[in-house]
Design an enzyme around this catalytic site. Structure first.
Site, PDB file in Angstrom:
ATOM      1  N   ASN A  33       0.998  -1.274  -0.036  1.00  0.00           N
ATOM      2  CA  ASN A  33       0.117   0.018  -0.072  1.00  0.00           C
ATOM      3  C   ASN A  33       0.901   1.262   0.007  1.00  0.00           C
ATOM      4  O   ASN A  33       0.202   2.291   0.062  1.00  0.00           O
ATOM      5  CB  ASN A  33      -0.888   0.029   1.278  1.00  0.00           C
ATOM      6  CG  ASN A  33      -0.069   0.155   2.454  1.00  0.00           C
ATOM      7  OD1 ASN A  33       0.812  -0.041   2.454  1.00  0.00           O
ATOM      8  ND2 ASN A  33      -0.988   0.117   3.577  1.00  0.00           N
ATOM      9  N   THR A  36       4.939   2.892   3.850  1.00  0.00           N
ATOM     10  CA  THR A  36       6.299   3.192   4.081  1.00  0.00           C
ATOM     11  C   THR A  36       7.439   2.910   3.096  1.00  0.00           C
ATOM     12  O   THR A  36       8.667   3.240   3.245  1.00  0.00           O
ATOM     13  CB  THR A  36       6.801   2.631   5.336  1.00  0.00           C
ATOM     14  OG1 THR A  36       6.669   1.083   5.407  1.00  0.00           O
ATOM     15  CG2 THR A  36       6.119   2.904   6.679  1.00  0.00           C
ATOM     16  N   ALA A 122       7.150 -12.786   8.543  1.00  0.00           N
ATOM     17  CA  ALA A 122       8.370 -11.899   9.140  1.00  0.00           C
ATOM     18  C   ALA A 122       7.938 -11.173  10.222  1.00  0.00           C
ATOM     19  O   ALA A 122       7.575 -10.211  10.466  1.00  0.00           O
ATOM     20  CB  ALA A 122       8.445 -10.691   7.887  1.00  0.00           C
ATOM     21  N   TYR A 153       3.986  -2.354  17.917  1.00  0.00           N
ATOM     22  CA  TYR A 153       4.911  -3.368  16.862  1.00  0.00           C
ATOM     23  C   TYR A 153       5.205  -4.670  17.718  1.00  0.00           C
ATOM     24  O   TYR A 153       4.411  -5.637  17.031  1.00  0.00           O
ATOM     25  CB  TYR A 153       6.073  -2.444  16.724  1.00  0.00           C
ATOM     26  CG  TYR A 153       6.891  -3.320  15.616  1.00  0.00           C
ATOM     27  CD1 TYR A 153       6.700  -3.396  14.271  1.00  0.00           C
ATOM     28  CD2 TYR A 153       8.257  -3.709  15.926  1.00  0.00           C
ATOM     29  CE1 TYR A 153       7.474  -3.891  13.300  1.00  0.00           C
ATOM     30  CE2 TYR A 153       9.102  -4.258  15.103  1.00  0.00           C
ATOM     31  CZ  TYR A 153       8.599  -4.481  13.709  1.00  0.00           C
ATOM     32  OH  TYR A 153       9.656  -4.932  12.857  1.00  0.00           O
ATOM     33  N   LYS A 157       3.287  -8.173  16.356  1.00  0.00           N
ATOM     34  CA  LYS A 157       4.108  -9.279  15.789  1.00  0.00           C
ATOM     35  C   LYS A 157       3.993 -10.400  16.733  1.00  0.00           C
ATOM     36  O   LYS A 157       3.665 -11.729  16.165  1.00  0.00           O
ATOM     37  CB  LYS A 157       5.564  -8.799  15.962  1.00  0.00           C
ATOM     38  CG  LYS A 157       5.824  -7.737  14.877  1.00  0.00           C
ATOM     39  CD  LYS A 157       6.082  -8.524  13.307  1.00  0.00           C
ATOM     40  CE  LYS A 157       6.490  -7.385  12.321  1.00  0.00           C
ATOM     41  NZ  LYS A 157       6.104  -7.751  11.043  1.00  0.00           N
TER      42      LYS A 157
END
Ligand code: NAD
Ligand code: UDP
Length: 321
Positions: A33, A36, A122, A153, A157
């Site tokens: 998208n 970043t 990841a 974050y 994760k």
């Protein structure tokens, strides 16, 4: 030839992964998208008949449903920069970060199950938080805050790992998790605030190199080519279903030494300054135990810090030329 999806394919790691997979003769669909990342990172692939780019969010369930016939999914879409001063950081995009790693992971696991495809998620060394043991092996459960600044974050994760694990156990997903330790190289976003990017930008422009805290905190830096080889081995090797692998370089260095090395290699006249306190929850040490990856994937990193940094410095110089 396999048909492979790489989410976050226009990002730093994702774009290198797309290149390697295309070079190996696969058909690759990059999903991104552009939150970043940048299409500049995949410009050389855009004319390749085996490569296609879908600008979309990994949480867009309707769009994901249209994807068919895939054999592998690498889920790399997520902001990754922890720096509070950067507009590309996960601190600037807390909700997007949580969604990409939770809802996004869930939907991609569903897509993988439906297509009978392999999936690799990841994850990150950040799931170990500010570790109390070193090196960190996959069995270490971490020292993480559920409410601290990095939690959007770290915790998303961690839950992403839980989602993959549940799909493996309950839905027969052929899924694995890679915990990526600090990785650097060409195509890092020059506008972000990770140490590698800040120090190289500062060194080549002669600005002060900003150390946070006393610089004694450690990291272990892996060159991108080594990281991508580890990623592909984690996906392709036998008996990796349900497994978790640390992928990184165990050579540990203090942040002060690291900044000094970048200064030296870029022949910079920059001053090294202690510019601010160590951010809250900034890990004081980080070093992967990679013995599991070495044994099961027959993988270990090869690139020296010097040659990897020289290649990265050259890339950043080419951007400012
Ligand atoms: P990056 O920011 O360069 O790449 C991430 C990409 O994901 C970007 O192109 C971004 O636009 C895209 N993206 C973000 N949210 C999205 C969404 N909802 N839908 C579609 N695309 C989206 O970062 P990176 O360093 O290449 O990191 C890639 C992955 O590796 C991330 O999952 C990150 O958490 C993980 N990781 C990286 C490192 C590292 O050192 N580089 C360390 C640990 C973990
Ligand atoms: N850091 C620093 N100066 C900077 C940027 C980062 O001293 O300009 C420090 C940061 O506080 C951390 C380490 O360098 O201790 C690595 O930071 P990075 O942003 O690369 O990511 P992290 O490893 O913390 O996820």
């Amino acid at each position: 030839m396999k048909k492979i999806i790489v989410t976050g394919g226009a990002g730093f790691l994702g774009s290198h992964l797309c290149e390697q997979l295309i070079q190996a003769g696969n058909q690759v669909v990059a999903i991104d998208n552009l939150l970043t990342g940048s299409q500049k990172n995949i410009v050389s692939l855009m004319t390749n008949k085996n490569f296609s780019f879908m600008q979309m969010d990994v949480c867009d369930e309707e769009m994901l449903k249209k994807i068919k016939g895939i054999e592998e999914i690498y889920h790399f879409a997520s902001p990754a920069d922890p720096n509070a001063n950067s507009k590309f950081s996960y601190l600037a995009h807390p909700f997007e970060t949580m969604l990409a790693n939770t809802t996004g992971t869930w939907l991609l696991c569903q897509l993988a199950v439906k297509n009978n495809a392999r999936l690799s998620f990841a994850s990150t060394s950040e799931i170990y938080g500010d570790p109390e043991v070193s090196p960190q092996s996959e069995t270490y459960r971490g020292n993480v805050s559920t409410t601290g600044p990095r939690s959007v974050y770290d915790e998303s994760k961690r839950f992403g790992e839980t989602i993959v694990t549940a799909f493996v156990k309950e839905k027969g997903l052929d899924g694995r998790i890679t915990r990526i330790f600090n990785t650097y190289g060409p195509k890092m976003n020059p506008g972000e605030g990770r140490a590698v990017v800040n120090f190289i930008n500062q060194a080549i422009s002669g600005e002060p190199m900003t150390i946070y805290g006393d610089g004694k905190q450690t990291r272990s830096f892996c060159f991108v080519d080594d990281q991508i080889q580890g990623q592909i081995k984690a996906m392709e090797s036998k008996n990796t279903k349900g497994e978790v692998f640390n992928i990184g370089n165990p050579a540990e260095i203090s942040i002060l030494e690291f900044a000094s090395k970048i200064k030296e290699l870029s022949q910079s006249t920059s001053e090294i300054v202690f510019s601010q306190e160590l951010p809250i929850d900034d890990p004081k040490q980080r070093k992967p135990d990679i013995s599991k990856a070495a044994k099961m994937l027959e993988w270990e990193p090869h690139e020296s810090l010097e040659s990897g940094l020289l290649a990265t410095i050259d890339y950043f110089k080419s951007l400012s030329a």
